[in-house]
Each structure stands twice: as C-alpha cells, then as structure tokens.
Design a protein around this motif. Sequence first.
Motif, PDB file in Angstrom:
ATOM      1  N   PRO A   6       0.835  -1.206   0.000  1.00 29.42           N
ATOM      2  CA  PRO A   6       0.000   0.000   0.000  1.00 29.42           C
ATOM      3  C   PRO A   6       0.867   1.252   0.000  1.00 29.42           C
ATOM      4  CG  PRO A   6       0.027  -1.005   2.179  1.00 29.42           C
ATOM      5  CD  PRO A   6       0.710  -1.973   1.260  1.00 29.42           C
ATOM      6  N   ASN A   7       0.474   2.211  -0.829  1.00 29.54           N
ATOM      7  CA  ASN A   7       1.144   3.524  -0.894  1.00 29.54           C
ATOM      8  C   ASN A   7       2.634   3.432  -1.217  1.00 29.54           C
ATOM      9  OD1 ASN A   7      -1.107   5.129  -0.503  1.00 29.54           O
ATOM     10  ND2 ASN A   7      -0.917   5.126   1.732  1.00 29.54           N
ATOM     11  N   GLU A   8       2.979   2.523  -2.105  1.00 29.53           N
ATOM     12  CA  GLU A   8       4.364   2.411  -2.551  1.00 29.53           C
ATOM     13  C   GLU A   8       4.604   3.334  -3.750  1.00 29.53           C
ATOM     14  OE1 GLU A   8       7.026   0.432  -1.574  1.00 29.53           O
ATOM     15  OE2 GLU A   8       6.283  -1.556  -1.012  1.00 29.53           O
ATOM     16  N   ALA A   9       5.716   4.073  -3.727  1.00 28.82           N
ATOM     17  CA  ALA A   9       6.183   4.782  -4.913  1.00 28.82           C
ATOM     18  C   ALA A   9       6.890   3.779  -5.813  1.00 28.82           C
ATOM     19  CB  ALA A   9       7.131   5.910  -4.527  1.00 28.82           C
ATOM     20  N   LEU A  10       6.702   3.921  -7.118  1.00 23.56           N
ATOM     21  CA  LEU A  10       7.269   2.969  -8.067  1.00 23.56           C
ATOM     22  C   LEU A  10       8.201   3.669  -9.048  1.00 23.56           C
ATOM     23  CD1 LEU A  10       4.029   0.964  -8.938  1.00 23.56           C
ATOM     24  CD2 LEU A  10       5.676   0.538  -7.095  1.00 23.56           C
ATOM     25  N   ILE A  11       9.150   2.914  -9.564  1.00 21.13           N
ATOM     26  CA  ILE A  11      10.084   3.417 -10.573  1.00 21.13           C
ATOM     27  C   ILE A  11       9.990   2.505 -11.795  1.00 21.13           C
ATOM     28  CG2 ILE A  11      12.491   3.955 -11.119  1.00 21.13           C
ATOM     29  CD1 ILE A  11      12.973   4.193  -8.081  1.00 21.13           C
ATOM     30  N   PHE A  12       9.808   3.117 -12.968  1.00 20.50           N
ATOM     31  CA  PHE A  12       9.750   2.356 -14.213  1.00 20.50           C
ATOM     32  C   PHE A  12      10.731   2.943 -15.224  1.00 20.50           C
ATOM     33  CE2 PHE A  12       5.521   1.240 -12.604  1.00 20.50           C
ATOM     34  CZ  PHE A  12       5.407  -0.088 -12.967  1.00 20.50           C
ATOM     35  N   ASP A  13      11.546   2.097 -15.811  1.00 19.43           N
ATOM     36  CA  ASP A  13      12.300   2.452 -17.006  1.00 19.43           C
ATOM     37  C   ASP A  13      11.488   1.969 -18.199  1.00 19.43           C
ATOM     38  OD1 ASP A  13      14.266   3.444 -15.401  1.00 19.43           O
ATOM     39  OD2 ASP A  13      15.872   2.145 -16.145  1.00 19.43           O
ATOM     40  N   VAL A  14      11.132   2.900 -19.090  1.00 25.88           N
ATOM     41  CA  VAL A  14      10.220   2.582 -20.189  1.00 25.88           C
ATOM     42  C   VAL A  14      10.843   2.985 -21.525  1.00 25.88           C
ATOM     43  CG1 VAL A  14       7.931   2.986 -21.181  1.00 25.88           C
ATOM     44  CG2 VAL A  14       8.219   2.949 -18.690  1.00 25.88           C
ATOM     45  N   GLU A  15      10.807   2.069 -22.475  1.00 27.78           N
ATOM     46  CA  GLU A  15      11.196   2.363 -23.857  1.00 27.78           C
ATOM     47  C   GLU A  15       9.942   2.275 -24.715  1.00 27.78           C
ATOM     48  OE1 GLU A  15      13.967   0.646 -27.519  1.00 27.78           O
ATOM     49  OE2 GLU A  15      13.869  -0.424 -25.602  1.00 27.78           O
ATOM     50  N   LEU A  16       9.606   3.374 -25.387  1.00 27.62           N
ATOM     51  CA  LEU A  16       8.435   3.395 -26.256  1.00 27.62           C
ATOM     52  C   LEU A  16       8.860   2.924 -27.647  1.00 27.62           C
ATOM     53  CD1 LEU A  16       5.484   4.000 -26.804  1.00 27.62           C
ATOM     54  CD2 LEU A  16       6.097   6.397 -27.181  1.00 27.62           C
ATOM     55  N   ILE A  17       8.436   1.735 -27.998  1.00 28.55           N
ATOM     56  CA  ILE A  17       8.861   1.131 -29.258  1.00 28.55           C
ATOM     57  C   ILE A  17       7.972   1.582 -30.414  1.00 28.55           C
ATOM     58  CG2 ILE A  17       9.165  -1.068 -30.466  1.00 28.55           C
ATOM     59  CD1 ILE A  17       9.761  -2.318 -27.716  1.00 28.55           C
ATOM     60  N   LYS A  18       6.667   1.529 -30.216  1.00 35.47           N
ATOM     61  CA  LYS A  18       5.754   1.849 -31.316  1.00 35.47           C
ATOM     62  C   LYS A  18       4.428   2.356 -30.771  1.00 35.47           C
ATOM     63  CE  LYS A  18       3.933  -0.092 -35.648  1.00 35.47           C
ATOM     64  NZ  LYS A  18       4.513   0.972 -36.482  1.00 35.47           N
ATOM     65  N   VAL A  19       3.835   3.273 -31.517  1.00 37.17           N
ATOM     66  CA  VAL A  19       2.505   3.796 -31.203  1.00 37.17           C
ATOM     67  C   VAL A  19       1.559   3.339 -32.297  1.00 37.17           C
ATOM     68  CG1 VAL A  19       1.083   5.848 -30.861  1.00 37.17           C
ATOM     69  CG2 VAL A  19       3.458   5.813 -30.037  1.00 37.17           C
ATOM     70  N   HIS A  20       0.518   2.642 -31.895  1.00 41.20           N
ATOM     71  CA  HIS A  20      -0.487   2.184 -32.852  1.00 41.20           C
ATOM     72  C   HIS A  20      -1.708   3.088 -32.770  1.00 41.20           C
ATOM     73  CE1 HIS A  20       1.489  -1.399 -34.190  1.00 41.20           C
ATOM     74  NE2 HIS A  20       1.548  -1.930 -32.981  1.00 41.20           N
ATOM     75  N   ASN A  21      -1.954   3.793 -33.860  1.00 45.17           N
ATOM     76  CA  ASN A  21      -3.173   4.580 -33.986  1.00 45.17           C
ATOM     77  C   ASN A  21      -3.930   4.030 -35.185  1.00 45.17           C
ATOM     78  OD1 ASN A  21      -4.593   6.958 -35.481  1.00 45.17           O
ATOM     79  ND2 ASN A  21      -4.439   7.644 -33.361  1.00 45.17           N
ATOM     80  N   PRO A  22      -5.162   3.561 -35.015  1.00 42.39           N
ATOM     81  CA  PRO A  22      -5.867   2.888 -36.120  1.00 42.39           C
ATOM     82  C   PRO A  22      -5.945   3.727 -37.396  1.00 42.39           C
ATOM     83  CG  PRO A  22      -7.059   2.581 -34.073  1.00 42.39           C
ATOM     84  CD  PRO A  22      -5.962   3.561 -33.775  1.00 42.39           C
ATOM     85  N   GLU A  23      -6.259   5.012 -37.252  1.00 47.91           N
ATOM     86  CA  GLU A  23      -6.384   5.871 -38.436  1.00 47.91           C
ATOM     87  C   GLU A  23      -5.042   6.050 -39.129  1.00 47.91           C
ATOM     88  OE1 GLU A  23      -7.575   6.654 -35.427  1.00 47.91           O
ATOM     89  OE2 GLU A  23      -9.707   6.285 -35.824  1.00 47.91           O
ATOM     90  N   ARG A  24      -3.996   6.281 -38.325  1.00 48.69           N
ATOM     91  CA  ARG A  24      -2.677   6.483 -38.918  1.00 48.69           C
ATOM     92  C   ARG A  24      -2.161   5.184 -39.545  1.00 48.69           C
ATOM     93  NH1 ARG A  24      -0.346   8.829 -34.882  1.00 48.69           N
ATOM     94  NH2 ARG A  24       0.584   6.971 -33.948  1.00 48.69           N
TER      95      ARG A  24
END
Length: 319
Positions: free
Chosen positions: A171-189
């Motif tokens: 409960p009430n833990e602060a979290l750390i994330f290392d994130v690499e954004l590989i691809k964004v999928h947008n249906p229209e695009r």
Amino acid sequence: MSKVWLIAAGAAALTIASCGKSDDNAESIDNAIELADEAKTDAERKADHAKLAAENLAAAEEFLAENAARDDVNVTDSGLQYMVLEEGPEDGHSPVSTDLVVVHYVGTLKDGTEFDSSRARGAAAQFPLNQVIPGWTEGVQLMSEGDRYRFFIPPALAYGENGTPGGPIGPNEALIFDVELIKVHNPERNLEIAKQFLEENAKKDGVQTTDSGLQYQVITQGNNDGKSPEATDTVEVHYQGTLLNGTEFDSSYARGETIEFPLNRVIPGWTEGVQLMNEGDKYRFFIPPALAYGEMGTPGGPIGPNEALVFEVELISVK
C-alpha cells in the motif's frame, strides 16, 4: 513472489538451536507466523494495513521530495517525476491516451527490488494506454517512439492505498519504471500508412493485385503438376510474417517445422492467396488490413490495429 507477514509487537523471538534442524525450525517459524496472522481479527488486519500504508506513504513522500531536487528530474503538475534517458528519432510519433502502445519496461520499488520486467520475459508489452495506472497513462504521452524515460510514480498515480493484493506492491508504494516506447499504434494512422504502402507497392514489377486488394509476388514456382488447394483443404506450409517495417512477428522457419491448417480457418488474405499457389510454389503476399486482423489487430500484440502485413509462403503440400 514473497509474502510479507506482519507479526504483532511483543511476539517472542524464535532462535535456531541446532544447525541440523534448521529446515524444520524454519518451517515451524513460518507455520507459527501464518497461524498468528490467521488468528487476527479483521479489525486487527485493517489496523496493520493502515499502519503500513501510512509508513509507506511517509517514505514515498520523503523519497520523491529528495528525488525532485535532482537537476535531471522533471516534475509534472500531477506530481509525476521523470528523467529522459535516451531520445529517439525526431519523427517518432507520440501517443494519445486512446492509442495502443508497444513498450519494453522494467519496474522496481524505490529500494531497487524488481517486481516486473518485459525484458526479463523477452517480449515487449502491448496495451491501450488508457487501461493502465495513471502514472503510465500520463507519462508515456510525454514520450515519442524510440525514447527511453525513467518514471518515478507517486502512490496516488500507481496502486494507491491498496497496492497489489497478494503483492508484490504494498500500500502507498512509490514505483520506478524504465520505459522504452517502441511503437505507437493509432488505427487511423496505421490505415493511412497501409494505403500509401499498398498504392506504391502495386506499381512495382512482378506485383499483382486481385479484386479484393490482395497483392502477391511469385518468388519461385514448383512443378506444373503440383496440386492447388481449395478453401476447404488442409495445407502444409512454411512461412514468415513481417510488419511493413520489416519486424518479424511469426515464422515457421524460425521454429524449424512446417505447419498444417484448414485453409478456411485463417485470415482472409491467406485463404485467398494460398489458393493461387501450387505445391512447391513460394509467394510473397502483401495483405491489406481488411484481409488481415483489421481494426482490432492481435490483442496483446504484435500486430496493431489496421496494420498491413507481408508474408512469404511456401506451399509444401495439399492434404
């Protein structure tokens, strides 16, 4: 994952009297702790949880206050903190909250304990950005494809007072994330990219287009007497599937064995295309989204909504 047992204050300390019986003693300790926890009333358990939540919140606030003072840490209005670890290409897309994103990530508690990692699993994660914790929904929208960020997420933007039942996040833990954004999928695009690709591809030498919009290219031809399948036949094939950017998402070659299936039980582009082949032929198919996985893509990845696909298919036999 480990389970944290809360022992009432004043419980007698248990010591291991004999090295030879350490395993038995350890088991006895675990059993005693478990029995003590089971004996607690709901009110006692709630009090323990509230105490831990308060302690974790104080520790999280102290950590985040110190972290915010670092020169390389940015803080948003919500309290989300982030660092830019690496920037991707300038033309990378940034997501909106309703987009589907593909990411690699490692999640840790503030003491460095790792609780989740797509890299450890060896496969990137794909999900709608508005269906995760608020810190992710806000933070990943700051990124562009190819970026790597480190997020420091306050409890209110993570799992709050409940944590994750059964662990590993309290409960009430602060979290750390290392994130690499590989691809964004947008249906229209994605649909627009697919249309542009197929329009240009149709002009290339050797590429033929059927009435449905399926495109194909003959790579090699087998014997003239090879059988050609009907939709209701079972076929044996070797194949490789890639996205338009060349990313391989499936391959019988990589698995080292052919695959058999009824031809009318696969995506429409395959059902139509393989019927154009004879045994021994190898074709390359360029499949429009409507003849592949359409607006849904494949839940959880690796194919996004409205993605055009490329398959190289070798027809081994018609059953």
